[in-house]
Write a protein that holds these residues in place. Structure first.
Motif, mmCIF file in Angstrom:
data_model
loop_
_atom_site.group_PDB
_atom_site.id
_atom_site.type_symbol
_atom_site.label_atom_id
_atom_site.label_comp_id
_atom_site.label_asym_id
_atom_site.label_seq_id
_atom_site.Cartn_x
_atom_site.Cartn_y
_atom_site.Cartn_z
ATOM 1 N N LEU A 6 28.353 28.081 -7.846
ATOM 2 C CA LEU A 6 27.718 29.397 -7.958
ATOM 3 C C LEU A 6 26.957 29.533 -9.269
ATOM 4 O O LEU A 6 25.787 29.930 -9.286
ATOM 5 C CB LEU A 6 28.773 30.496 -7.839
ATOM 6 N N SER A 7 27.608 29.195 -10.350
ATOM 7 C CA SER A 7 26.978 29.292 -11.666
ATOM 8 C C SER A 7 25.752 28.385 -11.759
ATOM 9 O O SER A 7 24.686 28.805 -12.229
ATOM 10 C CB SER A 7 27.991 28.917 -12.740
ATOM 11 N N TYR A 8 25.892 27.160 -11.305
ATOM 12 C CA TYR A 8 24.792 26.198 -11.350
ATOM 13 C C TYR A 8 23.597 26.673 -10.523
ATOM 14 O O TYR A 8 22.460 26.688 -10.999
ATOM 15 C CB TYR A 8 25.277 24.831 -10.858
ATOM 16 N N VAL A 9 23.871 27.073 -9.285
ATOM 17 C CA VAL A 9 22.784 27.483 -8.388
ATOM 18 C C VAL A 9 22.085 28.729 -8.930
ATOM 19 O O VAL A 9 20.850 28.793 -8.952
ATOM 20 C CB VAL A 9 23.311 27.707 -6.948
ATOM 21 N N ASN A 10 22.841 29.715 -9.378
ATOM 22 C CA ASN A 10 22.203 30.921 -9.910
ATOM 23 C C ASN A 10 21.386 30.626 -11.162
ATOM 24 O O ASN A 10 20.310 31.198 -11.352
ATOM 25 C CB ASN A 10 23.229 32.022 -10.163
ATOM 26 N N THR A 11 21.857 29.732 -11.987
ATOM 27 C CA THR A 11 21.086 29.342 -13.174
ATOM 28 C C THR A 11 19.788 28.660 -12.763
ATOM 29 O O THR A 11 18.717 28.968 -13.306
ATOM 30 C CB THR A 11 21.916 28.410 -14.086
ATOM 31 N N MET A 12 19.875 27.749 -11.804
ATOM 32 C CA MET A 12 18.667 27.061 -11.339
ATOM 33 C C MET A 12 17.687 28.036 -10.682
ATOM 34 O O MET A 12 16.473 27.924 -10.876
ATOM 35 C CB MET A 12 19.031 25.942 -10.367
ATOM 36 N N LEU A 13 18.208 28.986 -9.918
ATOM 37 C CA LEU A 13 17.333 29.980 -9.288
ATOM 38 C C LEU A 13 16.659 30.854 -10.345
ATOM 39 O O LEU A 13 15.494 31.208 -10.217
ATOM 40 C CB LEU A 13 18.128 30.841 -8.298
#
Length: 57
Positions: free
Chosen positions: A10-17
């Motif tokens: 979740l943290s990784y994907v939201n950061t990338m988005l």
């Protein structure tokens, strides 16, 4: 390679988005990620993708 742990994912994907990709579709295309699998995994911990926010909330 995406994190296996759902909260880290979740943290990784939201950061990338936020920082790299303008949409979930773009992220999945560029990282060669199955969108259904990704959204299901995050849905299992109570998060849904918001197109308006371009984030999982």
């Amino acid at each position: 390679m995406l994190p296996e742990d759902p909260m880290m994912l979740l943290s990784y994907v939201n950061t990338m988005l936020r920082d790299e990709y303008s949409s979930l579709d773009e992220l999945c295309d560029r990282l060669d990620v199955d969108k259904v699998e990704l959204t299901d995994k995050l849905s299992n911990i109570g998060y849904k993708y918001s197109k308006d926010l371009n984030a999982f909330k």
